[in-house]
Design a protein around this motif. Structure first.
Motif, PDB file in Angstrom:
ATOM      1  N   PHE A 116      72.740   5.863  42.442  1.00 15.94           N
ATOM      2  CA  PHE A 116      71.345   6.485  42.903  1.00 15.94           C
ATOM      3  C   PHE A 116      70.266   5.698  42.504  1.00 15.94           C
ATOM      4  CE2 PHE A 116      72.915   7.583  38.463  1.00 15.94           C
ATOM      5  CZ  PHE A 116      72.083   6.921  37.956  1.00 15.94           C
ATOM      6  N   MET A 154      62.341   0.860  31.071  1.00 17.31           N
ATOM      7  CA  MET A 154      62.921   1.814  31.773  1.00 17.31           C
ATOM      8  C   MET A 154      62.810   1.350  33.436  1.00 17.31           C
ATOM      9  SD  MET A 154      62.480   5.445  30.523  1.00 17.31           S
ATOM     10  CE  MET A 154      63.054   5.771  28.758  1.00 17.31           C
ATOM     11  N   GLY A 157      66.549  -3.591  35.929  1.00 17.73           N
ATOM     12  CA  GLY A 157      67.506  -4.141  35.183  1.00 17.73           C
ATOM     13  C   GLY A 157      67.954  -3.389  33.969  1.00 17.73           C
ATOM     14  N   GLU A 158      68.884  -3.939  33.071  1.00 17.83           N
ATOM     15  CA  GLU A 158      69.532  -3.384  32.036  1.00 17.83           C
ATOM     16  C   GLU A 158      69.160  -4.003  30.765  1.00 17.83           C
ATOM     17  OE1 GLU A 158      71.240  -0.634  31.006  1.00 17.83           O
ATOM     18  OE2 GLU A 158      71.715  -1.604  29.166  1.00 17.83           O
ATOM     19  N   SER A 189      65.770   1.852  27.225  1.00 17.39           N
ATOM     20  CA  SER A 189      66.754   2.735  27.892  1.00 17.39           C
ATOM     21  C   SER A 189      68.108   1.964  28.372  1.00 17.39           C
ATOM     22  CB  SER A 189      66.329   3.269  29.297  1.00 17.39           C
ATOM     23  OG  SER A 189      67.033   4.082  29.884  1.00 17.39           O
ATOM     24  N   THR A 190      69.311   2.540  28.246  1.00 20.11           N
ATOM     25  CA  THR A 190      70.597   1.803  28.470  1.00 20.11           C
ATOM     26  C   THR A 190      71.550   2.482  29.256  1.00 20.11           C
ATOM     27  OG1 THR A 190      72.558   0.434  27.963  1.00 20.11           O
ATOM     28  CG2 THR A 190      71.690   2.331  26.219  1.00 20.11           C
ATOM     29  N   CYS A 191      72.317   1.940  30.094  1.00 19.98           N
ATOM     30  CA  CYS A 191      73.286   2.827  30.937  1.00 19.98           C
ATOM     31  C   CYS A 191      74.405   2.986  30.190  1.00 19.98           C
ATOM     32  CB  CYS A 191      73.823   2.019  32.174  1.00 19.98           C
ATOM     33  SG  CYS A 191      74.379   0.529  31.982  1.00 19.98           S
ATOM     34  N   SER A 212      71.143   6.627  29.415  1.00 18.36           N
ATOM     35  CA  SER A 212      71.505   7.193  30.532  1.00 18.36           C
ATOM     36  C   SER A 212      72.677   7.982  30.862  1.00 18.36           C
ATOM     37  CB  SER A 212      70.920   6.348  31.820  1.00 18.36           C
ATOM     38  OG  SER A 212      69.980   5.399  31.800  1.00 18.36           O
ATOM     39  N   HIS A 214      73.453  11.405  32.657  1.00 14.82           N
ATOM     40  CA  HIS A 214      73.686  11.637  34.064  1.00 14.82           C
ATOM     41  C   HIS A 214      74.933  12.709  34.344  1.00 14.82           C
ATOM     42  CE1 HIS A 214      70.204   9.312  34.452  1.00 14.82           C
ATOM     43  NE2 HIS A 214      70.837   8.122  34.652  1.00 14.82           N
ATOM     44  N   GLU A 254      69.058  10.673  28.890  1.00 15.25           N
ATOM     45  CA  GLU A 254      68.519  10.913  30.275  1.00 15.25           C
ATOM     46  C   GLU A 254      69.580  11.268  31.161  1.00 15.25           C
ATOM     47  OE1 GLU A 254      67.207   6.840  29.624  1.00 15.25           O
ATOM     48  OE2 GLU A 254      65.706   7.363  31.114  1.00 15.25           O
ATOM     49  N   SER A 256      69.604  12.498  35.018  1.00 14.67           N
ATOM     50  CA  SER A 256      68.770  12.869  36.415  1.00 14.67           C
ATOM     51  C   SER A 256      69.442  13.824  37.511  1.00 14.67           C
ATOM     52  CB  SER A 256      68.657  11.556  37.156  1.00 14.67           C
ATOM     53  OG  SER A 256      67.896  10.681  36.735  1.00 14.67           O
ATOM     54  N   ASN A 288      64.855  10.978  42.168  1.00 13.60           N
ATOM     55  CA  ASN A 288      63.925  10.299  43.336  1.00 13.60           C
ATOM     56  C   ASN A 288      64.874   9.881  44.470  1.00 13.60           C
ATOM     57  OD1 ASN A 288      61.189  10.070  42.139  1.00 13.60           O
ATOM     58  ND2 ASN A 288      62.414   9.340  40.368  1.00 13.60           N
ATOM     59  N   CYS A 329      61.648   3.380  39.756  1.00 15.80           N
ATOM     60  CA  CYS A 329      63.197   2.716  40.054  1.00 15.80           C
ATOM     61  C   CYS A 329      63.387   1.698  40.861  1.00 15.80           C
ATOM     62  CB  CYS A 329      64.029   3.724  40.135  1.00 15.80           C
ATOM     63  SG  CYS A 329      63.928   5.111  39.065  1.00 15.80           S
TER      64      CYS A 329
HETATM   65  N1  SAH Z   1      69.449   0.080  33.128  1.00 14.80           N
HETATM   66  C1  SAH Z   1      68.527   1.231  32.157  1.00 14.80           C
HETATM   67  C2  SAH Z   1      66.868   1.268  32.653  1.00 14.80           C
HETATM   68  C3  SAH Z   1      67.024   1.791  33.937  1.00 14.80           C
HETATM   69  S1  SAH Z   1      66.119   3.019  34.945  1.00 14.80           S
HETATM   70  C4  SAH Z   1      69.405   2.440  32.153  1.00 14.80           C
HETATM   71  O1  SAH Z   1      70.301   2.502  33.046  1.00 14.80           O
HETATM   72  O2  SAH Z   1      68.980   3.368  31.276  1.00 14.80           O
HETATM   73  C5  SAH Z   1      65.709   4.027  33.885  1.00 14.80           C
HETATM   74  C6  SAH Z   1      66.172   5.507  34.123  1.00 14.80           C
HETATM   75  O3  SAH Z   1      66.042   5.855  35.466  1.00 14.80           O
HETATM   76  C7  SAH Z   1      67.677   5.607  33.958  1.00 14.80           C
HETATM   77  O4  SAH Z   1      67.989   6.725  33.220  1.00 14.80           O
HETATM   78  C8  SAH Z   1      68.217   5.596  35.370  1.00 14.80           C
HETATM   79  O5  SAH Z   1      69.640   5.866  35.578  1.00 14.80           O
HETATM   80  C9  SAH Z   1      67.168   6.518  36.036  1.00 14.80           C
HETATM   81  N2  SAH Z   1      67.200   6.308  37.483  1.00 14.80           N
HETATM   82  C10 SAH Z   1      67.321   5.463  38.249  1.00 14.80           C
HETATM   83  N3  SAH Z   1      67.277   5.472  39.632  1.00 14.80           N
HETATM   84  C11 SAH Z   1      66.869   6.783  39.626  1.00 14.80           C
HETATM   85  C12 SAH Z   1      66.646   7.949  40.476  1.00 14.80           C
HETATM   86  N4  SAH Z   1      66.696   7.537  41.837  1.00 14.80           N
HETATM   87  N5  SAH Z   1      66.226   9.229  40.439  1.00 14.80           N
HETATM   88  C13 SAH Z   1      66.075   9.401  39.186  1.00 14.80           C
HETATM   89  N6  SAH Z   1      66.555   8.539  37.945  1.00 14.80           N
HETATM   90  C14 SAH Z   1      66.880   7.387  38.373  1.00 14.80           C
END
Ligand code: SAH
Length: 340
Positions: A116, A154, A157-158, A189-191, A212, A214, A254, A256, A288, A329
């Protein structure tokens, strides 16, 4: 040429000694750099000869504003910075009641592959340096005139995939002679890189760890986030539990919300059950839409929230800022890449 911007004050002192200068200059140089000067010549209280010596041995590579979008709705500003090597990264300034917050990038692109996310579409180009991470905060502050009090990692990148750089960055922004931003004002924030979560826990920092998630089940999470094939949901929660036990800091999860993918009542129930093992709160985020992806935002955010709350889970729904300016993002970087 030395990357002085990425140095600690102690390292600067060693460098200055090598250059035949007194150690106390390190504090001056450090504070100037952390004010966001663009050249050594701006360091007014340093002798001219020293400024010249620094210019001969060290390189300052301040980013330039490639694009800047200001939301007319809420004053959110999105910057697309061009780095010295031509790569672009994004930074977002958000204005909250509790202070101005910058969301910064830690890599050019990302190799985590979440389906996403716009940041990962073209993979990772390279890691940022600590100085390049710091510059995003400094030059956002300088350009916008808004004093920054909070930082969230956030952006693109990771962070835990660029671990040492991020740790150095945290040390730099935390320094009393620099931005002096407290760890409690920083979120990372990490995956869900499990070994790195354990490694971070060792430092016992007071920052907020966001994970993250999800999806609460492996089937869905593996579909959305390839990283789940290396670290399952169970392993991620176990790491979060260890993190909480070691640091005393509750996790922010987090989530989404994606239409028909992760927004069912059954998934809310399973999520609530999993959360019993690793305390924290859930942050629901509206998806988003990314042009390249067929996924659609969920219409069940409120129902999902209520269902979680009925199990006693603390839930917040993220307020959407900068909706009119591609503020999320990696979308602006994608757009610029397509247009170039
Ligand atoms: N690499 C880190 C930080 C990335 S972005 C991570 O994965 O957490 C921060 C957050 O936005 C993460 O939770 C990510 O999964 C989320 N994110 C990324 N693209 C998105 C989108 N299109 N809609 C909603 N959330 C999104």
């Amino acid at each position: 040429m030395t990357d002085i911007k990425s140095m600690t004050q102690e390292e600067m002192a060693a460098l200055l000694t090598e250059l035949g200068e007194p150690k106390f200059r390190a504090k001056q140089v450090f504070s100037w750099l952390h004010k966001g000067v663009r050249s050594f010549d701006e360091m007014g209280n340093l002798p001219k000869a020293l400024r010249a010596k620094l210019g001969d041995t060290c390189q300052l590579t301040p980013p330039t504003v490639e694009r800047k979008q200001v939301s007319t709705q809420d004053g959110t500003i999105k910057y697309l910075w061009r780095l010295a090597d031509g790569n672009c990264i994004e930074t977002v300034l958000m204005r909250y009641e509790h202070g101005n917050t910058v969301c910064i990038s830690c890599q050019v692109g990302c190799r985590m592959g979440c389906v996403f996310c716009a940041s990962t579409l073209a993979g990772k180009v390279r890691d940022l340096t600590p100085g390049e991470m710091l510059d995003q905060v400094l030059f956002t502050q300088v350009d916008s005139g808004a004093p920054i009090s909070n930082i969230v990692l956030m952006g693109i990148g990771e962070p835990l995939d660029n671990f040492d750089t991020v740790m150095r960055f945290l040390e730099l922004v935390n320094h009393p002679d620099g931005l002096n931003i407290g760890m409690r004002h920083i979120s990372l924030s990490t995956c869900g890189l499990v070994e790195k979560i354990d490694k971070l826990a060792e430092y016992r920092l007071q920052l907020t760890l966001s994970v993250s998630l999800h999806a609460p089940d492996n089937e869905t999470r593996s579909r959305l986030m390839p990283v789940n094939r290396s670290y399952s949901v169970e392993e991620v929660f176990a790491a979060c539990k260890r993190y909480f036990e070691k640091t005393g800091r509750r996790i922010s999860y987090e989530y989404s919300m994606i239409d028909g993918v992760n927004d069912s009542d059954e998934q809310a129930d399973l999520l609530a059950q999993r959360l019993k093992t690793a305390p924290g709160h859930v942050n629901l985020i509206g998806l988003n839409e990314v042009e390249e992806s067929p996924l659609k935002p969920s219409r069940r955010i409120r129902q999902f929230q209520k269902r979680l709350e009925s199990h006693g889970v603390t839930v917040t729904v993220r307020r959407k800022l900068g909706g009119d300016i591609d503020a999320s993002c990696g979308q602006l970087r994608r757009k610029a890449m397509r247009e170039d």
